[in-house]
Design an enzyme around this catalytic site. Structure first.
Site, PDB file in Angstrom:
ATOM      1  N   LYS A   1      -2.386  -5.037   2.750  1.00 44.78           N
ATOM      2  CA  LYS A   1      -2.068  -4.912   1.321  1.00 44.78           C
ATOM      3  C   LYS A   1      -3.286  -4.460   0.543  1.00 44.78           C
ATOM      4  O   LYS A   1      -4.439  -4.550   0.993  1.00 44.78           O
ATOM      5  CB  LYS A   1      -1.550  -6.242   0.756  1.00 44.78           C
ATOM      6  CG  LYS A   1      -2.493  -7.442   0.929  1.00 44.78           C
ATOM      7  CD  LYS A   1      -3.551  -7.577  -0.157  1.00 44.78           C
ATOM      8  CE  LYS A   1      -4.462  -8.774   0.049  1.00 44.78           C
ATOM      9  NZ  LYS A   1      -5.583  -8.835  -0.909  1.00 44.78           N
TER      10      LYS A   1
ATOM     11  N   ASP B   1      -1.842 -15.211   0.387  1.00 42.80           N
ATOM     12  CA  ASP B   1      -1.341 -13.860   0.629  1.00 42.80           C
ATOM     13  C   ASP B   1      -0.223 -13.805   1.664  1.00 42.80           C
ATOM     14  O   ASP B   1       0.418 -12.765   1.830  1.00 42.80           O
ATOM     15  CB  ASP B   1      -2.484 -12.946   1.108  1.00 42.80           C
ATOM     16  CG  ASP B   1      -3.468 -12.602   0.006  1.00 42.80           C
ATOM     17  OD1 ASP B   1      -3.130 -12.790  -1.179  1.00 42.80           O
ATOM     18  OD2 ASP B   1      -4.578 -12.140   0.334  1.00 42.80           O
TER      19      ASP B   1
END
Length: 311
Positions: free
Chosen positions: A17, A145
């Site tokens: 990401k 995350d």
């Protein structure tokens, strides 16, 4: 719900990401920080194969340097498998083979992607059939995350980054990631951010009490407009990362001079992300970085989160 598998080996892929926007609140009494972030999943992937075993074991290979990846219970993927087993009463173990394609300790969520992939793989291997919401709850216990790695796409994260709301992103955004041979510790970066704010308290704005994502970021994503998005990229951890690794400023300058719309430290760094207007511009930036000895990767986003693939 993740469908159960009849196979004795399960393959799951999860993406890395980039944080398009990251506003960090003041440190709370427990040492954590309230966050507001916009994530985008990108086409650098972690692949995890899960095989039934009597114990919990892991091996790690990859196209990136994996020498710093732990192979014991410090490994987030192994912890994810054990957590799912405890949650569901699974008696057996699992052997995980992780093939890494996301830079290690680079601020791109590679370890979180491993954990998300392990949850999905073990759920399918063991036929535990947890719902997406239940998997999300387990993911949030593993790290801020990890839930985003499960879902992928583009999302806004609040709280510690694990309270997610999907964000609409039209089109495809081109990224170049310049990596560094030496990682940065996320706790060290947050500690430096607090120290930086204290040192500069007379000439910078105080940490926000309630962080939020700039609406311009969401408008740019909905419009599929990389030029507009480039104008509002932000990472509150960038100053701290640059304090700890001053040479990253030169990387930022190089990528932007080579044609990137904007550069930003990715998450806690030291990877630097460059947003480009088109694939051709991304190639120019990657070549320019490589010419100066930097490992650079071209990727695009958004892409899906953790998903089953043929074993």
């Amino acid at each position: 719900m993740i469908p159960a598998s009849d196979a004795d080996r399960v393959h799951v892929r999860a993406p890395g990401k980039v944080n398009l926007f990251l506003e960090v609140g003041a440190a709370m009494p427990d040492g954590y920080h309230e966050l507001a972030t916009a994530f985008q999943a990108v086409s650098l992937y972690e692949d995890v194969w899960a095989t039934a075993s009597d114990d919990f074991t892991i091996e790690v290979t990859g196209s990136v340097d994996t020498s710093g990846v732990p192979l014991d219970d410090r490994n987030l993927a192994l912890r994810a498998a054990r957590l799912l087993a405890r949650k569901t009463g699974q008696a057996g173990g699992v052997h995980l083979h992780v093939r890494k394609g996301v830079p290690v300790a680079g601020g791109m969520g590679g370890g979180s992607a491993d954990a998300a992939a392990a949850l999905v793989a073990c759920d399918a291997l063991w036929g535990t059939e947890l719902t997406n919401a239940q998997l999300h709850q387990l993911a949030a216990r593993l790290g801020a995350d990890v839930p985003f790695s499960l879902h992928g796409g583009t999302a806004v994260g609040t709280g510690r980054g694990d309270e997610l709301s999907a964000a609409l992103a039209r089109g495809r955004f081109e990224w170049v990631f310049a990596t560094d041979a030496e990682g940065l510790s996320t706790p060290d970066v947050y500690t430096e951010l607090d120290a930086h704010r204290e040192r500069r308290r007379t000439d910078i704005a105080p940490a926000p009490t309630q962080p939020f994502v700039d609406p311009d970021v969401l408008h740019a994503l909905r419009a599929g407009d990389p030029v507009r998005l480039a104008a509002c990229l932000r990472n509150d951890l960038q100053a701290a990362a640059l304090n700890l690794r001053p040479e990253l400023a030169e990387v930022l300058e190089l990528g932007e001079s080579a044609g990137a719309l904007a550069g930003i430290v990715s998450g806690s760094g030291p990877t630097v992300a460059f947003l480009c207007e088109a694939p051709e511009a991304a190639l120019d930036v990657r070549v320019a970085l490589a010419a100066l000895g930097r490992d650079a990767f071209h990727a695009h986003g958004p892409v899906p989160g953790a998903r089953l693939l043929p074993a």
